[in-house]
Each structure stands twice: as structure tokens, then as C-alpha cells.
Design an enzyme around this catalytic site. Structure first.
Site, PDB file in Angstrom:
ATOM      1  N   CYS A  66      46.240  82.257  49.905  1.00 14.47           N
ATOM      2  CA  CYS A  66      46.510  83.704  49.936  1.00 14.47           C
ATOM      3  C   CYS A  66      45.256  84.495  50.306  1.00 14.47           C
ATOM      4  O   CYS A  66      45.344  85.486  51.036  1.00 14.47           O
ATOM      5  CB  CYS A  66      47.077  84.164  48.595  1.00 14.47           C
ATOM      6  SG  CYS A  66      48.762  83.594  48.294  1.00 14.47           S
ATOM      7  N   ALA A  69      44.859  84.181  54.040  1.00 17.56           N
ATOM      8  CA  ALA A  69      45.851  85.017  54.723  1.00 17.56           C
ATOM      9  C   ALA A  69      45.528  86.500  54.580  1.00 17.56           C
ATOM     10  O   ALA A  69      45.643  87.264  55.548  1.00 17.56           O
ATOM     11  CB  ALA A  69      47.246  84.724  54.170  1.00 17.56           C
ATOM     12  N   GLU A  70      45.118  86.924  53.386  1.00 20.11           N
ATOM     13  CA  GLU A  70      44.817  88.347  53.203  1.00 20.11           C
ATOM     14  C   GLU A  70      43.560  88.746  53.969  1.00 20.11           C
ATOM     15  O   GLU A  70      43.477  89.848  54.509  1.00 20.11           O
ATOM     16  CB  GLU A  70      44.676  88.702  51.723  1.00 20.11           C
ATOM     17  CG  GLU A  70      44.456  90.199  51.531  1.00 20.11           C
ATOM     18  CD  GLU A  70      45.009  90.756  50.241  1.00 20.11           C
ATOM     19  OE1 GLU A  70      44.807  91.972  50.031  1.00 20.11           O
ATOM     20  OE2 GLU A  70      45.634  90.025  49.466  1.00 20.11           O
ATOM     21  N   THR A  71      42.592  87.851  54.037  1.00 21.82           N
ATOM     22  CA  THR A  71      41.382  88.131  54.806  1.00 21.82           C
ATOM     23  C   THR A  71      41.729  88.336  56.276  1.00 21.82           C
ATOM     24  O   THR A  71      41.315  89.328  56.889  1.00 21.82           O
ATOM     25  CB  THR A  71      40.361  86.988  54.637  1.00 21.82           C
ATOM     26  OG1 THR A  71      39.992  86.894  53.256  1.00 21.82           O
ATOM     27  CG2 THR A  71      39.118  87.223  55.472  1.00 21.82           C
TER      28      THR A  71
END
Length: 146
Positions: A66, A69-71
Site C-alpha cells: 500500500c 501504491a500510495e507513493t
């Protein structure tokens, strides 16, 4: 648009041209060893080591997927929004398909929607054999003052 002085690969904490003074502090992505290989509003690619980002069973931690992905989605949203906007993640979901036990995983993020106030990215994370480890989707809110 990626600033012209950036050359890849590049540790994520060195992407100061995208976030300006907001990236002066170390980030979670930097702590986790995320390295950018490509960054534009249309496609982002980064790698992250499994070692140091594993849960007690030795498997890549789902939270680490996560973070990757968020980065990627946050950087893509910031590039899309431009330097005068503030971008914050407002929703993330992830499906973990198979374990990764070592080496590097690669995240490839592409936009699902690039709007004026929202941007959504899908990130596919694969292991070194090219097998899909995780699919995640991040939505960011774009705030513009003025």
C-alpha cells in the site's frame, strides 16, 4: 511533467522538483527503499525491496504494498495537478494476490481518472518473475488555493 533535471533511477526522497519544499523531510517511501525509475502523469514505475518490508513470516507486508501504491499514485497526482496544488490521498484499496519473499517488487501505476479535483491511479505490483503480487487503487484529492 517531470522536471528536466531528474534522471532515473532515483531514490524517492530526491524527487524535490515535484513537491518543492514539501519534500524536504524524509518520507515513508524513502525509509522503505522505494526507488523511482519513471515518473510522469501517465505512467510511474518504482521498485521496493522485500527485505526490510516483510511481515514476521518473511512475506512482503501488505501495508508495504500500500505504501508503494500510495507513493506512486501521489507522485502521479502531484505531477498531473502541477506545482501550485496540494494533493492528498483520500482512499486506497489493495488486493494481495500472491506472496513475495525476497528481491525487489516493481510497482507500475497508470491513471484511471485525471480530473481537476480528483485523480485515481491503479498500481500493479509484480515480483522479479513478473508475477502479479498486488493490485491497488488510490484516489487523491487535488486542492488549489486561490
Amino acid at each position: 511533467m517531470t522536471p528536466p533535471e531528474i534522471s532515473f533511477p532515483l531514490p524517492v526522497d530526491e524527487l524535490t522538483g515535484i513537491f518543492g519544499s514539501r519534500s524536504a523531510r524524509p518520507t515513508l517511501g524513502g525509509t522503505m527503499g522505494i526507488v523511482m525509475h519513471e515518473a510522469s502523469a501517465e505512467r510511474l514505475v518504482a521498485t521496493m525491496p522485500v527485505d526490510g518490508n516483510a511481515q514476521p513470516y518473511g512475506l512482503l507486508h501488505g501495508g508495504a504494498s500500500c505504501v508503494l501504491a500510495e507513493t506512486l499514485g501521489s507522485i502521479g497526482s502531484a505531477i498531473h495537478a502541477g506545482p501550485d496544488a496540494l494533493v492528498v490521498g483520500i482512499e486506497i484499496n489493495a488486493t494481495h494476490h500472491r506472496p513475495a519473499t525476497g528481491g525487489l517488487v516493481t510497482g507500475t501505476a497508470t491513471p484511471v481518472h485525471l480530473g481537476r479535483t480528483l485523480a485515481t491511479y491503479e498500481t500493479v505490483i509484480t515480483d522479479e518473475a513478473g508475477k502479479r503480487v498486488c493490485t491497488a487503487r488510490l484516489t487523491c484529492m487535488i486542492r488549489r488555493d486561490g
